[in-house]
Motif scaffolding. Structure first.
Motif, PDB file in Angstrom:
ATOM      1  N   GLN A  29       1.471   7.850   5.326  1.00 23.62           N
ATOM      2  CA  GLN A  29       1.996   9.063   4.689  1.00 23.62           C
ATOM      3  C   GLN A  29       1.116  10.270   4.998  1.00 23.62           C
ATOM      4  N   GLY A  30       0.597  10.323   6.220  1.00 22.10           N
ATOM      5  CA  GLY A  30      -0.313  11.402   6.602  1.00 22.10           C
ATOM      6  C   GLY A  30       0.255  12.795   6.447  1.00 22.10           C
ATOM      7  N   ASN A  31       1.579  12.944   6.487  1.00 24.75           N
ATOM      8  CA  ASN A  31       2.186  14.269   6.374  1.00 24.75           C
ATOM      9  C   ASN A  31       2.691  14.595   4.976  1.00 24.75           C
ATOM     10  N   HIS A  32       2.579  13.653   4.049  1.00 31.26           N
ATOM     11  CA  HIS A  32       3.018  13.910   2.678  1.00 31.26           C
ATOM     12  C   HIS A  32       2.093  14.960   2.050  1.00 31.26           C
ATOM     13  N   PRO A  33       2.649  15.956   1.374  1.00 31.37           N
ATOM     14  CA  PRO A  33       1.801  17.007   0.782  1.00 31.37           C
ATOM     15  C   PRO A  33       0.704  16.468  -0.138  1.00 31.37           C
ATOM     16  N   ALA A  34       0.993  15.432  -0.921  1.00 29.00           N
ATOM     17  CA  ALA A  34      -0.024  14.876  -1.824  1.00 29.00           C
ATOM     18  C   ALA A  34      -1.150  14.231  -1.021  1.00 29.00           C
ATOM     19  N   ARG A  35      -0.807  13.566   0.059  1.00 25.47           N
ATOM     20  CA  ARG A  35      -1.830  12.930   0.897  1.00 25.47           C
ATOM     21  C   ARG A  35      -2.683  13.991   1.585  1.00 25.47           C
ATOM     22  N   LYS A  36      -2.041  15.013   2.112  1.00 27.75           N
ATOM     23  CA  LYS A  36      -2.788  16.095   2.758  1.00 27.75           C
ATOM     24  C   LYS A  36      -3.757  16.754   1.773  1.00 27.75           C
ATOM     25  N   GLY A  37      -3.272  17.014   0.572  1.00 32.46           N
ATOM     26  CA  GLY A  37      -4.121  17.623  -0.450  1.00 32.46           C
ATOM     27  C   GLY A  37      -5.280  16.725  -0.835  1.00 32.46           C
ATOM     28  N   TYR A  38      -5.007  15.416  -0.949  1.00 30.26           N
ATOM     29  CA  TYR A  38      -6.060  14.467  -1.309  1.00 30.26           C
ATOM     30  C   TYR A  38      -7.128  14.412  -0.223  1.00 30.26           C
ATOM     31  N   VAL A  39      -6.696  14.274   1.001  1.00 31.01           N
ATOM     32  CA  VAL A  39      -7.646  14.172   2.108  1.00 31.01           C
ATOM     33  C   VAL A  39      -8.512  15.421   2.175  1.00 31.01           C
ATOM     34  N   LYS A  40      -7.898  16.565   2.040  1.00 34.13           N
ATOM     35  CA  LYS A  40      -8.641  17.822   2.137  1.00 34.13           C
ATOM     36  C   LYS A  40      -9.619  17.996   0.974  1.00 34.13           C
ATOM     37  N   SER A  41      -9.162  17.767  -0.252  1.00 36.57           N
ATOM     38  CA  SER A  41     -10.002  18.047  -1.415  1.00 36.57           C
ATOM     39  C   SER A  41     -10.961  16.919  -1.771  1.00 36.57           C
ATOM     40  N   MET A  42     -10.509  15.672  -1.706  1.00 37.24           N
ATOM     41  CA  MET A  42     -11.343  14.565  -2.181  1.00 37.24           C
ATOM     42  C   MET A  42     -12.200  13.943  -1.087  1.00 37.24           C
ATOM     43  N   LEU A  43     -11.669  13.852   0.079  1.00 34.47           N
ATOM     44  CA  LEU A  43     -12.406  13.185   1.145  1.00 34.47           C
ATOM     45  C   LEU A  43     -13.219  14.175   1.986  1.00 34.47           C
ATOM     46  N   GLY A  44     -12.922  15.466   1.827  1.00 32.11           N
ATOM     47  CA  GLY A  44     -13.674  16.462   2.550  1.00 32.11           C
ATOM     48  C   GLY A  44     -13.585  16.323   4.055  1.00 32.11           C
ATOM     49  N   MET A  45     -12.422  15.909   4.520  1.00 35.94           N
ATOM     50  CA  MET A  45     -12.241  15.665   5.943  1.00 35.94           C
ATOM     51  C   MET A  45     -11.155  16.582   6.470  1.00 35.94           C
ATOM     52  N   PRO A  46     -11.231  16.916   7.774  1.00 37.90           N
ATOM     53  CA  PRO A  46     -10.105  17.651   8.347  1.00 37.90           C
ATOM     54  C   PRO A  46      -8.847  16.792   8.274  1.00 37.90           C
ATOM     55  N   LEU A  47      -7.709  17.400   8.057  1.00 35.18           N
ATOM     56  CA  LEU A  47      -6.468  16.648   7.901  1.00 35.18           C
ATOM     57  C   LEU A  47      -6.176  15.763   9.106  1.00 35.18           C
ATOM     58  N   GLU A  99       0.834  -1.205   0.000  1.00 36.88           N
ATOM     59  CA  GLU A  99       0.000   0.000   0.000  1.00 36.88           C
ATOM     60  C   GLU A  99       0.866   1.250   0.000  1.00 36.88           C
ATOM     61  N   HIS A 100       0.551   2.177  -0.917  1.00 38.83           N
ATOM     62  CA  HIS A 100       1.375   3.370  -1.085  1.00 38.83           C
ATOM     63  C   HIS A 100       0.570   4.501  -1.724  1.00 38.83           C
ATOM     64  N   ILE A 101       1.212   5.663  -1.807  1.00 43.50           N
ATOM     65  CA  ILE A 101       0.687   6.809  -2.546  1.00 43.50           C
ATOM     66  C   ILE A 101       1.777   7.268  -3.505  1.00 43.50           C
ATOM     67  N   HIS A 102       1.412   8.187  -4.383  1.00 47.47           N
ATOM     68  CA  HIS A 102       2.371   8.884  -5.234  1.00 47.47           C
ATOM     69  C   HIS A 102       2.109  10.383  -5.103  1.00 47.47           C
ATOM     70  N   GLY A 103       3.130  11.162  -5.393  1.00 48.34           N
ATOM     71  CA  GLY A 103       2.993  12.612  -5.374  1.00 48.34           C
ATOM     72  C   GLY A 103       2.285  13.147  -6.606  1.00 48.34           C
TER      73      GLY A 103
END
Length: 184
Positions: free
Chosen positions: A163-181, A88-92
């Motif tokens: 990867q909760g602190n990765h900028p791409a993850r933070k951006g995804y959570v905020k924009s796509m999931l509509g959740m507080p970081l 399990e992973h993410i990409h930037g």
């Protein structure tokens, strides 16, 4: 033709099996779109001169393209690579894959951290957004030919969970999931 996706039955069986629940719980293309997963069905026999593919590439800025034949006969350390793809992973950046032959699975996490398995087969072009937790595996056919697309030069770097602190993850959570970081 629509993409096939379902919530996974998690167990230790071969990762290349469908892992459908009994009864299956299918996921619609709309539900995938809510997670930022984009999908097109194209004619894989026309990929070299397909105006629809060219339009998608131009509109989304996919300037780089290469091919990957993934099977035991063509990939050195096949089992090890497959294991790495399934971690399990993410990409930037977005992950863009167009299936030309064979088949396999992309698994993505939903808003409740459940796995959704997405079957890709010839003609399926899928875009996973930057920052979404995902993984990939072949199915039991052990073969897939993929076109890989990128904006600019390719970046192959996976960032394994967490990867909760990765900028791409933070951006995804905020924009796509509509959740507080802090919540995810």
């Amino acid at each position: 033709m629509a993409i096939e996706a379902w919530f996974m039955q998690e167990n230790d069986d071969d990762q290349r099996l469908p892992h459908q629940k009994d009864p299956p719980e299918y996921v619609s293309s709309g539900q995938l779109a809510d997670l930022g997963v984009l999908y097109w069905n194209l004619d894989p026999d026309r990929y070299e001169n397909d105006p629809e593919l060219n339009k998608i590439r131009q509109e989304r800025g996919y300037s780089y393209m290469d091919m990957l034949d993934l099977c035991p006969e063509k990939v050195e350390n096949y089992e090890e690579k497959l294991k790495n793809f399934y971690t399990e992973h993410i990409h930037g950046d977005e992950e863009i894959r167009y299936c030309l032959k064979g088949s396999g699975y992309f698994d993505v996490r939903d808003k409740d951290d459940r796995w959704i398995r997405i079957l890709i087969k010839p003609g399926d072009l899928i875009v996973l957004p930057a920052g979404i937790y995902h993984r990939f595996t072949l199915d039991t056919s052990n073969y897939i030919k993929l076109m890989r697309l990128f904006v600019g030069e390719p970046v192959w770097t996976p960032f394994n969970r967490p990867q909760g602190n990765h900028p791409a993850r933070k951006g995804y959570v905020k924009s796509m999931l509509g959740m507080p970081l802090e919540a995810y």
